[in-house]
Design a protein around this motif. Structure first.
Motif, short mmCIF file in Angstrom:
data_model
loop_
_atom_site.label_atom_id
_atom_site.label_comp_id
_atom_site.label_asym_id
_atom_site.label_seq_id
_atom_site.Cartn_x
_atom_site.Cartn_y
_atom_site.Cartn_z
N VAL A 47 41.22 31.09 -184.63
CA VAL A 47 40.61 29.83 -183.11
C VAL A 47 41.23 30.58 -182.41
O VAL A 47 42.83 30.87 -181.97
CB VAL A 47 42.00 28.57 -184.14
CG1 VAL A 47 41.69 27.43 -183.15
CG2 VAL A 47 41.80 27.86 -185.20
N ILE A 48 40.55 30.39 -180.83
CA ILE A 48 41.28 30.63 -179.80
C ILE A 48 41.46 29.89 -179.18
O ILE A 48 40.42 28.30 -178.85
CB ILE A 48 40.49 31.63 -179.35
CG1 ILE A 48 39.71 32.94 -180.35
CG2 ILE A 48 40.14 31.99 -177.60
CD1 ILE A 48 38.18 33.69 -179.85
N ILE A 49 42.73 29.54 -178.16
CA ILE A 49 43.51 28.43 -177.41
C ILE A 49 43.44 29.28 -176.19
O ILE A 49 43.94 29.41 -175.79
CB ILE A 49 44.29 28.44 -178.21
CG1 ILE A 49 44.51 28.23 -179.61
CG2 ILE A 49 44.87 27.59 -177.15
CD1 ILE A 49 45.89 28.62 -180.44
N ASP A 50 42.91 28.36 -175.51
CA ASP A 50 42.94 28.81 -174.05
C ASP A 50 44.10 27.75 -173.36
O ASP A 50 43.69 26.33 -174.21
CB ASP A 50 41.50 28.66 -173.51
CG ASP A 50 41.49 28.84 -171.71
OD1 ASP A 50 41.83 29.30 -171.46
OD2 ASP A 50 39.84 28.14 -171.39
N GLU A 51 44.53 27.91 -172.67
CA GLU A 51 45.80 26.94 -171.74
C GLU A 51 46.49 27.36 -173.02
O GLU A 51 47.22 25.76 -173.06
CB GLU A 51 44.85 26.02 -170.86
CG GLU A 51 44.05 26.37 -170.53
CD GLU A 51 44.51 26.67 -169.04
OE1 GLU A 51 45.26 26.67 -168.81
OE2 GLU A 51 43.78 27.56 -167.78
N ALA A 52 46.99 27.67 -173.54
CA ALA A 52 48.15 27.63 -175.22
C ALA A 52 49.34 27.12 -174.51
O ALA A 52 49.86 26.79 -175.72
CB ALA A 52 47.77 29.27 -175.13
N HIS A 53 49.49 27.58 -173.25
CA HIS A 53 50.94 26.91 -172.85
C HIS A 53 50.73 25.31 -172.88
O HIS A 53 51.76 24.72 -173.45
CB HIS A 53 50.96 26.43 -171.37
CG HIS A 53 50.13 26.61 -170.25
ND1 HIS A 53 49.48 27.48 -169.98
CD2 HIS A 53 49.98 25.08 -169.59
CE1 HIS A 53 48.40 26.98 -169.17
NE2 HIS A 53 49.11 25.14 -168.44
N SER A 54 49.67 24.68 -173.04
CA SER A 54 49.77 23.15 -173.29
C SER A 54 50.22 23.42 -174.78
O SER A 54 50.02 21.69 -175.67
CB SER A 54 48.44 22.71 -173.01
OG SER A 54 47.97 22.97 -171.51
#
Length: 136
Positions: A24-31
């Motif tokens: 699973v690739i999470i963009d904007e992971a800081h969210s």
């Protein structure tokens, strides 16, 4: 979602469905540090790759902790200078926008009663430095 059997519908090792997520690739992971998104990432039994330009290492919002990393030490980093050198980004250009209070200043008699009370409560030392703060 879990079916009536109570088992997860997605994830490696679940072969009743054709859909399996190994990564699973999470963009904007800081969210992802907020509870709503964190539950999504905890749901999938897979490898996680988090992408963010603004990682957080605050006690209650820690991107590093979510990915089991040492605080402040990302797995990899691609900095602004390198991205500009590689021509993926252009150098940032600062834009100065003068604000009214910067041009004209603030006058005590224009403050609200609450603002006047807060101003009057501030302690100043002989160098006109606010007590408890470093001089800039």
């Amino acid at each position: 979602m879990k079916p009536k059997t109570g088992r997860r519908q997605f994830g490696p090792g679940h072969f009743d469905l054709v859909i399996i997520f190994d990564l699973v690739i999470i963009d904007e992971a800081h969210s992802s540090v907020y509870q709503k998104y964190r539950a999504i990432f905890e749901y999938f039994d897979s490898f996680l790759v988090g992408l963010t330009a603004t990682p957080k290492d605050e006690v209650d919002h820690n991107t590093y902790g979510l990915f089991e990393l040492e605080d402040g030490v990302p797995t990899d980093a691609y900095g602004l200078d390198e991205a500009v050198k590689d021509k993926f980004l252009v150098p940032p250009k600062a834009v100065w926008v003068p604000l009214k209070f910067q041009r004209e200043g603030l006058k005590y008699d224009q403050l609200s009663d609450d603002e006047k009370d807060r101003w009057d409560a501030i302690e100043w030392d002989e160098d006109q430095t606010r007590v408890g703060q470093e001089r800039l």
